[in-house]
Enzyme design. Structure first.
Site: not given
Ligand SMILES: *[C@@H]1O[C@H](CO)[C@@H](O)[C@H](O)[C@H]1NC(C)=O
Ligand SMILES: *[C@@H]1O[C@H](CO)[C@@H](O)[C@H](O)[C@H]1NC(C)=O
Ligand SMILES: *[C@@H]1O[C@H](CO)[C@@H](O)[C@H](O)[C@H]1NC(C)=O
Ligand SMILES: *[C@@H]1O[C@H](CO)[C@@H](O)[C@H](O)[C@H]1NC(C)=O
Ligand SMILES: *[C@@H]1O[C@H](CO)[C@@H](O)[C@H](O)[C@H]1NC(C)=O
Ligand SMILES: *[C@@H]1O[C@H](CO)[C@@H](O)[C@H](O)[C@H]1NC(C)=O
Ligand SMILES: *[C@@H]1O[C@H](CO)[C@@H](O)[C@H](O)[C@H]1NC(C)=O
Length: 746
Positions: A428, A431, A436, A450, A546
């Site tokens: 997907l 990051g 992911v 993840k 974050d």
């Protein structure tokens, strides 16, 4: 050697003192030959409690040791049950069929004015012989006297039977509790008129001994040894002892209470005076010594949890199911695989001989290889599970509670199946903290899995951090964590799958239908709610650290979901500042935090301000591609506010859509969030309330007269607008400096 006569059946369960534990007072002998001498017993002066003095006799001729209490030999001292095993003598009487003479010797056990009483549970009065009547005269600790008798008769030598002590050549009677004196004698005139027994030379015996050690043999009656032999025969007798005359209740209030070790208990003597001490359940050692009772490591016995994981705890242990399995082995529910596969019985109809045999051989080989592989995999999984704090996690997240919607620990197999073995097509996104994957669980739930790219312990710790934090959060604007998998090299997180991409995609990807203003405002509000919840409503304060557009996910209804808690920190709610290494994403992090390393909730407020600015301008906070010259979006935004041409930098789409006043108010809020000094920024709760008020006015453009907080806000806003331009420009230049220095640092 003499024991042999009566002890053919005896199995002595030796009490061995736990390895490495002090048994006696410092500097005292705790062994005599092979016998342990734990305190309160002792050999040298000062090493024993009164009444527990023993002597250790060494015979230099044959090198043997004898532990004596008075003149009775002590074989064994049992601390946990407060018992000693002693060797006691027997009474005997022999009949000579030629002279018709009777020779006898009688014995007594005398423990008067000692701390010992004869255990009535383990010992019995035993009498052996033909035509024998034995008397047992006893006295207990209250000086009550008792007398019992036991008769054993043989009709003939042939009527005797090995092992049965039923009155034929052998009889047994129980004894009353609390005895400290016994003496046995024979009735020499006893005549049961069975003449045949007068035909052979025979002996009779009487003893008080451990019933379990005794086994009747016919030759006890029929075979006659030299009489002096019998005087040296010894039998084991079990005696109870107590440490003092008082009851526990009285003793515990006294100064010289003897159960001095922590984790020890006091036990009242049930059959005599006084009490004794024992280590509490799960502890072993010597309760009469300080720190004498130590935790038992139950897990040293590898079979104790049979197949599940053993966890030693003070005073006990727990059996935990390995990852990927369910069950409650501590309560007798064996572990079973989470996805319980039916083992498909392979039934092969063997029609033609050789062909089928070959097939079986091939199958067997395949099976064997597969099994070996599975075993290796299992070992590896267990290693990773340990490395990934599996045990800790398992205690944090009960594996049996997934039914109630709580977190669950997934097996690697399950996730591999869900992601088609982590297929490329399932990715997907990638990051900062990992890749992911989209996965479909066996219950058809779609999830985002993840997986970290780099295997570093710090990275793993970051993952665990995320798990721990997310497991405590339940908010509709925070991505839900379903569970994790600890069996892979890096832990895998199983999150709610959010279908509609990130806020960043919606704002910054070219050619995408842009978000309407009302959606942007709602997303801002929802994000503010989530952050505010993290700051204050959760059980402990959590700083996300974050916050950025690519960490805000949108679902089909464009509901915002805050994600990626890898960098988050949870702190005690009354602690407001923590000093940490600066972490976050360039363009979003708080300049004050960047400079001082002081993390406060206001750092998240700053990051949120950047998001507001992005929503208003549809520009990335800081990128090389920014068309704006001279620094980032924030600097530009603030300059525009200062120079009163805000509407020039706003996204033209929302200038058309949104009520002008609403845009202005959000811009003012944004500026406040972006204040250089954290203390000047509003708290997240305040931001949330403010956004609620602003979005509430979407319908009617006019502000309804509302709460005091609103009017005070308006007041500050006006004051703000009137504030000297100097302050804002100072803010801008400082910020620019920070951003520039950050650029150089990288
Ligand atoms: C020492 O052992 C020897 C040989 O077993 C024995 O003859 C002797 O009587 C023993 N001495 C004592 C004092 O018990
Ligand atoms: C003392 O503790 C041990 C171990 O817990 C136990 O086996 C024993 O029965 C206890 N003794 C008494 C007298 O309760
Ligand atoms: C048998 O008993 C009698 C009298 O009691 C005694 O005189 C005799 O010496 C004894 N005989 C033996 C062999 O002990
Ligand atoms: C009892 O056992 C002994 C050996 O232990 C044996 O010699 C004897 O014959 C047995 N007696 C009976 C009646 O079984
Ligand atoms: C025992 O009793 C029987 C008969 O009552 C008698 O004949 C026998 O002499 C007695 N034996 C002894 C040793 O008293
Ligand atoms: C005495 O008993 C022995 C066996 O114990 C036997 O051999 C002997 O014949 C007996 N003697 C008499 C006189 O009964
Ligand atoms: C315990 O009681 C017994 C008799 O009841 C007595 O002889 C002994 O001295 C007492 N011991 C202690 C330590 O009080």
């Amino acid at each position: 050697m003499f024991w042999l006569m009566f002890l053919l059946h005896v199995v002595l369960v030796r009490y061995t003192a736990p390895e490495g534990l002090a048994m006696g007072k410092p500097g005292c002998r705790t062994k005599c030959g092979t016998v342990d001498v734990p305190f309160p017993f002792g050999i040298e002066p000062g090493c024993f409690q009164e009444g527990f003095d023993l002597t250790c006799q060494h015979n230099a001729t044959d090198g043997t040791y004898k532990l004596l209490s008075g003149n009775v030999e002590v074989r064994e001292i049992l601390l946990p049950t407060s018992q000693v095993r002693m060797d006691t003598g027997i009474s005997w009487q022999c009949y000579d069929n030629i002279t018709r003479n009777i020779t006898y010797s009688s014995t007594e056990l005398n423990f008067k004015s000692t701390r010992f009483t004869i255990s009535h549970i383990y010992n019995k009065f035993v009498s052996i012989g033909c035509d024998t009547l034995t008397y047992n005269t006893m006295m207990d600790y209250n000086n009550y006297k008792y007398r019992t008798g036991c008769v054993s008769v043989c009709y003939s030598r042939e009527s005797l039977q090995n092992g049965t002590c039923s009155g034929i050549g052998c009889c047994v009677t129980p004894i009353p509790p609390g005895l400290n004196f016994c003496s046995f004698s024979f009735d020499t005139n006893f005549n049961s008129s069975t003449l045949s027994v007068r035909d052979f030379k025979r002996c009779s015996f009487a003893a008080l001994m451990e019933e379990d050690s005794f086994f009747f043999k016919t030759y006890y009656v029929t075979k006659v040894y030299d009489y002096s032999y019998y005087s040296n025969v010894r039998v084991p007798t079990l005696l109870d002892w107590s440490i003092s005359n008082e009851t526990c209740e009285v003793a515990q209030r006294m100064e010289n209470y003897e159960c001095v070790s922590s984790n020890s208990v006091c036990i009242d003597q049930t059959t005599g005076l006084g009490y004794s001490c024992n280590c509490s359940k799960g502890y072993h050692g010597n309760p009469y010594l300080e720190d004498g009772c130590q935790d038992i490591n139950e897990c040293a016995d590898s079979s104790i949890c049979s197949g599940s994981i053993c966890l030693n705890e003070p005073g006990g242990y727990q059996c935990l199911c390995p990852p990927g399995t369910l069950g409650d082995p501590s309560h007798g529910v064996a572990c079973y695989p989470r996805d319980h596969k039916m083992h498909i019985g392979i039934t092969i109809a063997i029609g033609g001989g050789a062909g089928a045999a070959l097939l079986i051989l091939v199958l067997a080989t395949w099976f064997l290889i597969r099994r070996l592989k599975l075993r290796r995999n299992k070992k590896l999984k267990q290693k990773f599970f340990k490395q990934n704090h599996g045990l800790l996690m398992q205690r944090l997240i009960s594996p049996t509670e997934d039914a109630s919607g709580r977190m669950k620990i997934y097996g690697l197999e399950e996730l591999e199946k869900a992601t088609n073995k982590f297929d490329q097509t399932r990715i997907l996104g990638c990051g900062g903290h990992g890749t992911v994957y989209k996965g479909i669980l066996s219950d058809l739930r779609v999830v985002a899995i993840k997986k970290s790219k780099i295997i570093k312990q710090s990275e793993i710790n970051q993952y665990m951090n995320e798990v721990v934090i997310l497991s405590q959060i339940n908010h509709r604007n925070v991505v839900k964590l379903f569970g994790c998998c600890l069996e892979a090299e890096v832990p895998l997180l199983v999150n709610e799958f959010i279908s509609n991409g990130t806020l960043s995609d919606h704002l910054h990807v070219q050619g995408r239908r842009s978000l309407q203003w009302k959606d942007r405002l709602r997303i801002a509000l929802e994000t503010a709610r989530a952050i505010s919840y993290l700051h204050s409503a959760a059980s402990m304060s959590i700083f996300h650290r974050d916050i950025k557009c690519s960490n805000i996910l949108l679902d089909d209804c464009l509901t915002a979901k805050l994600s990626d808690f890898g960098a988050s920190k949870s702190i005690e709610i009354d602690q407001t500042v923590i000093i940490t290494a600066v972490q976050g994403t360039y363009g979003y992090f708080d300049p004050e935090y960047y400079h001082t390393g002081r993390l406060t909730e206001k750092s998240d407020v700053y990051s949120f301000g950047v998001i507001l600015a992005e929503l208003l301008t549809r520009k990335k906070p800081y990128s090389i591609c920014t068309s704006l010259e001279g620094g980032g979006l924030i600097a530009h935004f603030i300059t525009a506010m200062r120079e009163n041409h805000l509407f020039d930098i706003l996204d033209s789409q929302i200038v058309e859509e949104g009520p002008r006043e609403q845009l202005e108010e959000v811009a003012v809020l944004t500026e406040k969030c972006l204040r250089l000094r954290g203390v000047e920024r509003p708290g997240m709760k305040e931001v949330e309330v403010r956004l609620e008020v602003i979005s509430g006015s979407t319908k009617g453009l006019e502000h309804p007269t509302q709460s005091g907080s609103q009017s005070s806000w308006d007041h500050t806003r006006v004051a703000n607008n009137r504030k000297s331009k100097g302050e804002i420009s100072r803010q801008y230049s400082l910020e620019e400096e920070i951003l520039l220095s950050a650029e150089f640092a990288r």
